[in-house]
Enzyme design. Sequence first.
Site, PDB file in Angstrom:
ATOM      1  N   HIS A  59      -0.416  80.105  44.868  1.00 20.65           N
ATOM      2  CA  HIS A  59       0.260  81.286  44.313  1.00 20.65           C
ATOM      3  C   HIS A  59      -0.591  82.523  44.567  1.00 20.65           C
ATOM      4  O   HIS A  59      -1.219  83.048  43.650  1.00 20.65           O
ATOM      5  CB  HIS A  59       0.480  81.124  42.809  1.00 20.65           C
ATOM      6  CG  HIS A  59       1.206  79.858  42.439  1.00 20.65           C
ATOM      7  ND1 HIS A  59       0.610  78.626  42.463  1.00 20.65           N
ATOM      8  CD2 HIS A  59       2.473  79.645  42.026  1.00 20.65           C
ATOM      9  CE1 HIS A  59       1.491  77.698  42.081  1.00 20.65           C
ATOM     10  NE2 HIS A  59       2.622  78.288  41.818  1.00 20.65           N
ATOM     11  N   GLU A 240      10.919  75.788  44.411  1.00 20.16           N
ATOM     12  CA  GLU A 240       9.704  74.957  44.530  1.00 20.16           C
ATOM     13  C   GLU A 240      10.033  73.462  44.539  1.00 20.16           C
ATOM     14  O   GLU A 240       9.237  72.654  45.019  1.00 20.16           O
ATOM     15  CB  GLU A 240       8.762  75.208  43.337  1.00 20.16           C
ATOM     16  CG  GLU A 240       8.089  76.556  43.365  1.00 20.16           C
ATOM     17  CD  GLU A 240       7.188  76.785  42.141  1.00 20.16           C
ATOM     18  OE1 GLU A 240       6.511  77.804  42.120  1.00 20.16           O
ATOM     19  OE2 GLU A 240       7.157  75.947  41.207  1.00 20.16           O
TER      20      GLU A 240
END
Lengths: 281, 130
Positions: A59, A240
């Site tokens: 991230h 995701e």
Amino acid sequence: MAKITTGIGTSHVPSVGAVIDKNNEQDPYWKPLFDGYQPARDWIKENKPDVAIVVYNDHASSFGLNLIPTFTLGVADEFLPADEGYGRRQVPKAIGEPDLAWHLAESLITDEFDITIANEMDVDHGLTVPLSIMFDKPEEWPCKIIPLAVNVIQYPPPSGNRCYNLGKAIRRAVESYDKDLKVAIFGTGGMSHQLQGERAGLVNAEFDQKFLEDLVHDPVGVSKKPHVEYMREAGSEGVELVMWLIMRGAMSDKVKETYKFYHVPASNTGAGLIVLEDEQA
Amino acid sequence: MNRDYRDIPGTYVMDGEHCRKGYHLNMFCMSLNKAENREAFKADEAAYLDRFKLTSEQREAVLNRDWLGMLRLGGNIYYTFKLAAFDGRSMQYVGGSMSGVTEDEFRQMMINGGRPVEGNRSKEEQSNNG
């Protein structure tokens, strides 16, 4: 011969890591989640893998927008927890398994999956939180770790089908490794959540529960789900979930569902956990 | 290229166009991964921002902590959240700010099961319900 024995699917919500780090698991908000994790923790204690391949996404920790590899395999001796903007998580460093990792890299590329190879890489909550969820807070993680980072932030992420087939290639690679190792594979991220914009906070429990069921019984069907369906139905960050298909692809076509748990909310998400055992292990 | 995701309401998909628009803004946010950069930003926000090629709108959005504005100007939530973490803000605070409610209201919405997908799948579905 090495074998894939176990598949784990789990969310990797950063605040779950923070709760574990601060010993707040018994807080009334978090207790139901951790009660739900406990049977999986008990199970893996008795069924310890030698190595875990952890499929996760970074991230904006190790990878920015300057370089955006779709699949990155970590071949290093060790991986430190990344500083994501508020200091490194105080968890053990992940000890790699370079010999198997290089075998995977060479096999996958020869098998036409052109992954990126990382000799140095810090790992963020996407990898460390799933380890905490399954292994709690040991001095050292109980197995070696091979990180497999997938880009799901820059659109488009790899398709569900591509992920599923990569899982199959990982299985072929593991089975062609000559040392006797029990290998677990983690697919992480999701489940439904949208962090951004005016639609922030979207959760779709019905979608998540159907995903958990279909992942076990109809993975080929799930692999055909287009990105837009995840984004629309499960929130923009729900995409995701394609990473869980890498885990599922690496497992036998039929699997034993050992444990399944789902809970809303974990921070801004629907949180899922599934433990699968390989039929041929 | 099929852009069928563009009819999802309140959603800023990080496609190539969005990445180009927000590149420097996002890379500023990512720079806060480093402790020394957090120190420099803390010492003088405006001077630190001079190191990045931000548009004047992006610069204002950062200084004003306009969380929705940053997304509209090319920001991505995983990047802009670094700035929120720098401020000691939670994702629920930012989520509330972007959707026009307080942190407590947002947290309560999550406890109640989150924002429903019904009525929020597309701009059309949203306007039919609204």
